[in-house]
Scaffold this motif. Structure first.
Motif, PDB file in Angstrom:
ATOM      1  N   UNK A   1      25.268  26.806  39.736  1.00 31.60           N
ATOM      2  CA  UNK A   1      24.275  25.897  39.165  1.00 31.60           C
ATOM      3  C   UNK A   1      24.105  24.732  40.130  1.00 31.60           C
ATOM      4  N   UNK A   2      23.378  23.741  39.718  1.00 33.37           N
ATOM      5  CA  UNK A   2      23.068  22.629  40.634  1.00 33.37           C
ATOM      6  C   UNK A   2      24.327  21.979  41.209  1.00 33.37           C
ATOM      7  N   UNK A   3      25.367  21.840  40.391  1.00 34.59           N
ATOM      8  CA  UNK A   3      26.587  21.176  40.849  1.00 34.59           C
ATOM      9  C   UNK A   3      27.841  22.004  40.582  1.00 34.59           C
ATOM     10  N   UNK A   4      27.732  23.314  40.711  1.00 36.37           N
ATOM     11  CA  UNK A   4      28.883  24.171  40.488  1.00 36.37           C
ATOM     12  C   UNK A   4      28.870  25.316  41.493  1.00 36.37           C
ATOM     13  N   UNK A   5      30.000  25.487  42.187  1.00 32.13           N
ATOM     14  CA  UNK A   5      30.144  26.504  43.220  1.00 32.13           C
ATOM     15  C   UNK A   5      31.315  27.410  42.878  1.00 32.13           C
ATOM     16  N   UNK A   6      31.105  28.707  42.950  1.00 33.78           N
ATOM     17  CA  UNK A   6      32.129  29.705  42.668  1.00 33.78           C
ATOM     18  C   UNK A   6      32.681  30.240  43.988  1.00 33.78           C
ATOM     19  N   UNK A   7      33.998  30.463  44.036  1.00 28.84           N
ATOM     20  CA  UNK A   7      34.658  30.910  45.262  1.00 28.84           C
ATOM     21  C   UNK A   7      35.435  32.195  45.009  1.00 28.84           C
ATOM     22  N   UNK A   8      35.310  33.143  45.949  1.00 25.51           N
ATOM     23  CA  UNK A   8      36.101  34.369  45.946  1.00 25.51           C
ATOM     24  C   UNK A   8      36.622  34.579  47.367  1.00 25.51           C
ATOM     25  N   UNK A   9      37.839  35.149  47.480  1.00 24.78           N
ATOM     26  CA  UNK A   9      38.453  35.349  48.796  1.00 24.78           C
ATOM     27  C   UNK A   9      38.919  36.788  48.952  1.00 24.78           C
ATOM     28  N   UNK A  10      38.993  37.240  50.229  1.00 23.28           N
ATOM     29  CA  UNK A  10      39.434  38.609  50.516  1.00 23.28           C
ATOM     30  C   UNK A  10      40.244  38.657  51.804  1.00 23.28           C
ATOM     31  N   UNK A  11      41.100  39.661  51.884  1.00 23.05           N
ATOM     32  CA  UNK A  11      41.832  39.935  53.117  1.00 23.05           C
ATOM     33  C   UNK A  11      41.317  41.189  53.807  1.00 23.05           C
ATOM     34  N   UNK A  12      40.715  42.089  53.047  1.00 22.54           N
ATOM     35  CA  UNK A  12      40.302  43.360  53.627  1.00 22.54           C
ATOM     36  C   UNK A  12      38.787  43.559  53.651  1.00 22.54           C
ATOM     37  N   UNK A  13      38.022  42.621  53.169  1.00 24.81           N
ATOM     38  CA  UNK A  13      36.575  42.722  53.194  1.00 24.81           C
ATOM     39  C   UNK A  13      35.986  43.510  52.043  1.00 24.81           C
ATOM     40  N   UNK A  14      36.831  44.075  51.192  1.00 22.96           N
ATOM     41  CA  UNK A  14      36.336  44.886  50.080  1.00 22.96           C
ATOM     42  C   UNK A  14      36.807  44.366  48.723  1.00 22.96           C
ATOM     43  N   UNK A  15      38.062  43.990  48.621  1.00 18.99           N
ATOM     44  CA  UNK A  15      38.632  43.534  47.351  1.00 18.99           C
ATOM     45  C   UNK A  15      38.683  42.013  47.323  1.00 18.99           C
ATOM     46  N   UNK A  16      37.888  41.418  46.431  1.00 14.06           N
ATOM     47  CA  UNK A  16      37.822  39.965  46.330  1.00 14.06           C
ATOM     48  C   UNK A  16      38.604  39.469  45.125  1.00 14.06           C
ATOM     49  N   UNK A  17      39.287  38.346  45.283  1.00 10.80           N
ATOM     50  CA  UNK A  17      39.967  37.654  44.187  1.00 10.80           C
ATOM     51  C   UNK A  17      39.152  36.418  43.839  1.00 10.80           C
ATOM     52  N   UNK A  18      38.944  36.187  42.543  1.00 15.53           N
ATOM     53  CA  UNK A  18      38.253  34.978  42.113  1.00 15.53           C
ATOM     54  C   UNK A  18      39.187  33.795  42.315  1.00 15.53           C
ATOM     55  N   UNK A  19      38.721  32.774  43.006  1.00 10.19           N
ATOM     56  CA  UNK A  19      39.534  31.595  43.288  1.00 10.19           C
ATOM     57  C   UNK A  19      39.287  30.522  42.242  1.00 10.19           C
ATOM     58  N   UNK A  20      38.016  30.267  41.910  1.00  7.18           N
ATOM     59  CA  UNK A  20      37.700  29.252  40.909  1.00  7.18           C
ATOM     60  C   UNK A  20      36.313  28.695  41.088  1.00  7.18           C
ATOM     61  N   UNK A  21      35.980  27.739  40.226  1.00  6.71           N
ATOM     62  CA  UNK A  21      34.707  27.029  40.284  1.00  6.71           C
ATOM     63  C   UNK A  21      34.975  25.590  40.707  1.00  6.71           C
ATOM     64  N   UNK A  22      34.101  25.056  41.552  1.00  5.32           N
ATOM     65  CA  UNK A  22      34.297  23.720  42.101  1.00  5.32           C
ATOM     66  C   UNK A  22      33.009  22.923  42.043  1.00  5.32           C
ATOM     67  N   UNK A  23      33.152  21.597  41.991  1.00  2.00           N
ATOM     68  CA  UNK A  23      32.000  20.716  41.814  1.00  2.00           C
ATOM     69  C   UNK A  23      31.264  20.394  43.100  1.00  2.00           C
ATOM     70  N   UNK A  24      31.897  20.623  44.245  1.00  4.54           N
ATOM     71  CA  UNK A  24      31.218  20.337  45.507  1.00  4.54           C
ATOM     72  C   UNK A  24      31.416  21.479  46.490  1.00  4.54           C
ATOM     73  N   UNK A  25      30.505  21.580  47.431  1.00  2.00           N
ATOM     74  CA  UNK A  25      30.587  22.608  48.455  1.00  2.00           C
ATOM     75  C   UNK A  25      31.819  22.397  49.335  1.00  2.00           C
ATOM     76  N   UNK A  26      32.139  21.166  49.623  1.00  2.00           N
ATOM     77  CA  UNK A  26      33.311  20.840  50.444  1.00  2.00           C
ATOM     78  C   UNK A  26      34.599  21.307  49.757  1.00  2.00           C
TER      79      UNK A  26
END
Length: 67
Positions: free
Chosen positions: A20-45
């Motif tokens: 949304x306007x002020x919410x960013x979702x993050x996911x991370x991977x080690x192999x390029x295929x399986x992503x883990x949800x990291x969380x939602x954050x208020x800023x891009x930084x």
């Protein structure tokens, strides 16, 4: 390079998606295929910092357990 020892491959990355306007979702991977949800954050930084930290810790813990 004559050393035939195989080393583990790593595709260390994370993605940031603007939810949304002020919410960013993050996911991370080690192999390029399986992503883990990291969380939602208020800023891009914050989102990129969290993704970088999570992916680094995930890689460190996975390779530490493998040895």
């Amino acid at each position: 390079m004559s050393n035939p020892t195989k080393a583990p491959a790593c595709h260390l990355s994370w993605t940031v998606t603007q939810v949304s306007r002020r919410l960013f979702s993050v996911a991370a991977t080690l192999n390029g295929a399986d992503y883990d949800f990291v969380g939602n954050f208020k800023s891009l930084r914050e989102a990129h910092a969290a993704g970088r930290l999570y992916a680094t810790n995930l890689a460190h813990n996975r390779f530490k357990a493998a040895s």
